[in-house]
Design an enzyme around this catalytic site. Structure first.
Site, short mmCIF file in Angstrom:
data_model
loop_
_atom_site.label_atom_id
_atom_site.label_comp_id
_atom_site.label_asym_id
_atom_site.label_seq_id
_atom_site.Cartn_x
_atom_site.Cartn_y
_atom_site.Cartn_z
N SER A 58 0.59 -1.35 0.26
CA SER A 58 -0.26 -0.07 -0.10
C SER A 58 0.75 0.90 0.13
O SER A 58 0.44 2.34 0.32
CB SER A 58 -1.14 -0.26 1.50
OG SER A 58 -2.12 -1.17 1.45
N LYS A 61 0.12 3.66 -2.73
CA LYS A 61 -1.11 5.17 -2.74
C LYS A 61 -0.12 5.93 -2.60
O LYS A 61 -0.70 7.11 -2.61
CB LYS A 61 -2.21 4.68 -1.35
CG LYS A 61 -2.51 3.58 -1.33
CD LYS A 61 -4.01 3.30 -0.17
CE LYS A 61 -4.15 1.48 -0.06
NZ LYS A 61 -3.73 0.84 0.39
N SER A 113 -5.83 3.21 4.71
CA SER A 113 -5.21 2.81 3.36
C SER A 113 -6.31 1.59 2.86
O SER A 113 -6.64 0.53 2.74
CB SER A 113 -4.11 1.37 3.81
OG SER A 113 -3.31 1.20 2.91
N LYS A 220 3.33 6.22 5.17
CA LYS A 220 2.62 5.50 4.70
C LYS A 220 2.73 3.88 4.73
O LYS A 220 4.20 3.75 4.79
CB LYS A 220 1.64 5.41 2.87
CG LYS A 220 1.22 4.38 2.48
CD LYS A 220 -0.77 5.75 2.94
CE LYS A 220 -1.68 3.73 2.68
NZ LYS A 220 -1.34 2.78 4.39
#
Length: 373
Positions: A58, A61, A113, A220
């Protein structure tokens, strides 16, 4: 007795030296791939297999979010694509028929997320997930991320979906220049509205570095069975911003603490020489205008301070009237031939320009100066 006292005094003097050496030692990390960079210059302060292509889960992202921001139209509400939100894994809780804005999707993408949020944003921005993925790869190419290829907006495992620790750090450095992106990734929680009809609820950030590390400002987390634990973090201290990346790490929180500590021990904010005594002629008036630059710093290692080059870019003549604070040129700073900082040179006074028509050459020069400014 005197010998014992002298020995103890000697040890007390040497202990701080050992402590400094220990703190400056390169960290051992659990990650298969890792890097720490200084955000403004891109200087690599620590790395381990930083150019090895790996799945990134993720942390993908980061690209999805910055493309959504750059698409604009953030506050218009729309109905989410029902097919796009039918995706496995982490979610912000979107359901068929829900209305949401791109701005609130950003928080859904970066805090919990949400794979549903990433897909919904992709369809909103590009019309379809494949079209958005094309945008992701075009952006990666434009940013010079030579070892990165995207297949999904969410980061779910897929053949051909990969990056490197270094590319991911450079992507993050780019994204962190955006004020809204910085705001989103620094939030520990955020009230957003979505639903049918929309109603308020709170999203929480999965990034524990925000509470574990002094100065942490993002960015993140990520995990899939193939990529394992992935993490991108950023921290600020005393005018220096660092970005750390780990891919496939069993102990990422501690890895990042050690990596960031090491990075901050190697680099610090350095005041730049921004004084400039040059004057610029104001065409047709016989007058000159001085220039000034605001104070500026650049985070450098000790070795880089010795290699920093300074170049002043300033025209000899300007055409038309000059307003105090108007940009007339710049001071450029270079490291190893790379431009790492630009500081504007501004007019220090108002000067009325010549009257009458400008000839063609003067108009061309004025236009070039305006475009360059």
């Amino acid at each position: 007795m005197k010998k014992a006292i002298c020995f103890l005094l000697g040890i007390s003097v040497l202990l701080p030296l050992f402590a400094v050496r220990a703190s400056a030692a390169a960290p051992g990390v659990s990650a298969v791939s890792a890097v720490v960079i200084e955000a403004e210059t891109g200087t690599v302060l620590f790395q381990k297999n930083m150019n090895e292509q790996r799945a990134m889960a993720s942390t993908t992202k980061i690209m999805t979010a910055i493309l959504t921001i750059e698409a604009g139209d953030l506050d218009r509400e729309f109905t989410v694509d029902s097919f796009a939100i039918m995706v496995e894994g982490t979610s912000m809780g979107l359901r068929e028929g829900d209305r949401v804005s791109r701005r609130d999707l950003l928080y859904g993408i970066m805090l919990p997320s949400g794979n549903d949020a990433a897909n919904a944003a992709a369809v909103s921005v590009a019309g379809s997930i494949p079209a958005f993925v094309e945008k992701m790869n075009a952006k990666a190419k434009a940013l010079g991320l030579a070892n990165t290829h995207f297949v999904t907006p969410s980061g779910l495992d897929a053949a051909g979906h990969y990056t490197t620790a270094y590319d991911l750090a450079m992507l993050t450095a780019y994204a962190m220049k955006n004020e809204l992106f910085r705001e989103v990734v620094s939030c520990r929680s955020k009230r957003v509205e979505f639903g049918n009809p929309p109603y308020s609820r709170t999203l929480y950030n999965s990034n524990k570095m925000l509470s574990r590390y002094d100065g942490a400002i993002g960015v993140k987390t990520g995990f899939t069975d193939n990529a394992r634990r992935c993490l991108v973090s950023a921290a600020e201290r005393n005018g220096t911003t660092l970005i750390a990346v780990t891919l496939s790490a069993s102990d990422d929180w501690n890895d990042h603490t050690k990596m960031l500590d090491y990075g901050f021990s190697r680099v610090s904010a350095y005041p730049l020489e921004t004084g400039c005594s040059a004057k610029v002629s104001v065409a047709g008036t016989g007058n000159y205008v001085g220039v000034y630059a605001d104070e500026a710093v650049l985070s450098l290692t000790q070795a880089q301070r010795q290699k920093l080059e300074r170049r002043v870019l300033l025209p000899r003549i300007v055409y038309g009237s000059v307003t105090k604070g108007q940009k007339l040129g710049s001071i450029e700073f270079y490291l190893d031939g790379k431009n790492v900082k630009s500081v504007p040179l501004l007019a220090d006074a108002d000067v009325a320009g010549e009257t009458g028509e400008l000839n063609l050459w003067q108009r061309i020069q004025k236009f070039v100066l305006k475009v360059a400014g």
